[in-house]
Design an enzyme around this catalytic site. Structure first.
Site, PDB file in Angstrom:
ATOM      1  N   PRO A 208       0.839  -1.222   0.114  1.00  0.00           N
ATOM      2  CA  PRO A 208      -0.144   0.043   0.037  1.00  0.00           C
ATOM      3  C   PRO A 208       0.753   1.372  -0.166  1.00  0.00           C
ATOM      4  CG  PRO A 208      -0.098  -1.029   2.176  1.00  0.00           C
ATOM      5  CD  PRO A 208       0.824  -1.993   1.269  1.00  0.00           C
ATOM      6  N   CYS A 209       1.522   1.791  -1.022  1.00  0.00           N
ATOM      7  CA  CYS A 209       2.257   2.754  -1.165  1.00  0.00           C
ATOM      8  C   CYS A 209       1.491   3.969  -1.315  1.00  0.00           C
ATOM      9  CB  CYS A 209       2.935   2.754  -2.539  1.00  0.00           C
ATOM     10  SG  CYS A 209       2.074   2.417  -4.081  1.00  0.00           S
TER      11      CYS A 209
END
EC number: 2.1.1.63
Length: 165
Positions: A125-126
């Site tokens: 989850p950047c």
């Protein structure tokens, strides 16, 4: 042989690639960086489990992915990507906080570069990484998508639910 599959999602077309069921790449089709597909073979049935989990994520029914990943990058990049996976659903961290977490205080910009090279969007989850001021900053899929993903997670986050929901 690398297989790939393109699926529709609430944020547009997504391409999943790897050696099914192991995912090496998940990107928005019109993302700023698109890997070469030389030698890739399209398989519209590949990654069925990952596609199912993505559907549940977008429906607000899944907060943690259980997908086998093959993250390829430098040691520093892999440390950053592992740290991203520890950010709880519905929460955010700053680039500086990630730098501290991986034992590289002062390396916020390097964390930002590694974050930008994340090959497996959403699952790693950047989009949960923001600027120190709380401002949304860079996202390969565009800031509108980053905002959409964060809003989705806030809406369905266990912390946002009350007894009477």
């Amino acid at each position: 042989m690398i297989e790939y599959r393109t699926v529709d999602s609430p944020i547009g077309l997504l391409t999943l690639a790897g050696r099914d069921p192991v995912l090496t790449n998940l990107r928005m089709v019109d993302q700023t960086y698109e890997p070469s597909r030389t030698g890739w073979t399209e398989n519209p049935r590949a990654f069925a489990g990952a596609v199912e989990q993505l559907g549940a994520y977008f429906a607000g029914e899944l907060t943690e992915f259980d997908i086998e990943l093959d993250l390829r990058g430098s040691e520093f990049q892999r440390r950053v990507w592992r740290a991203l996976q520890t950010i709880p659903y519905g929460e955010t961290r700053s680039y500086g906080e990630i730098a501290e977490q991986i034992g590289a205080p002062g390396a916020a910009r390097a964390v930002g570069l590694a974050n930008g090279h994340n090959p497996i969007a959403i699952v790693v989850p950047c989009h949960r990484v923001i600027g120190a001021s709380g401002k949304l900053t860079g996202y390969g899929g565009g800031l509108d998508r980053k905002q959409t993903l964060l809003a989705l997670e806030r809406r369905h986050s266990p912390a946002s639910l009350t007894l009477f929901d």
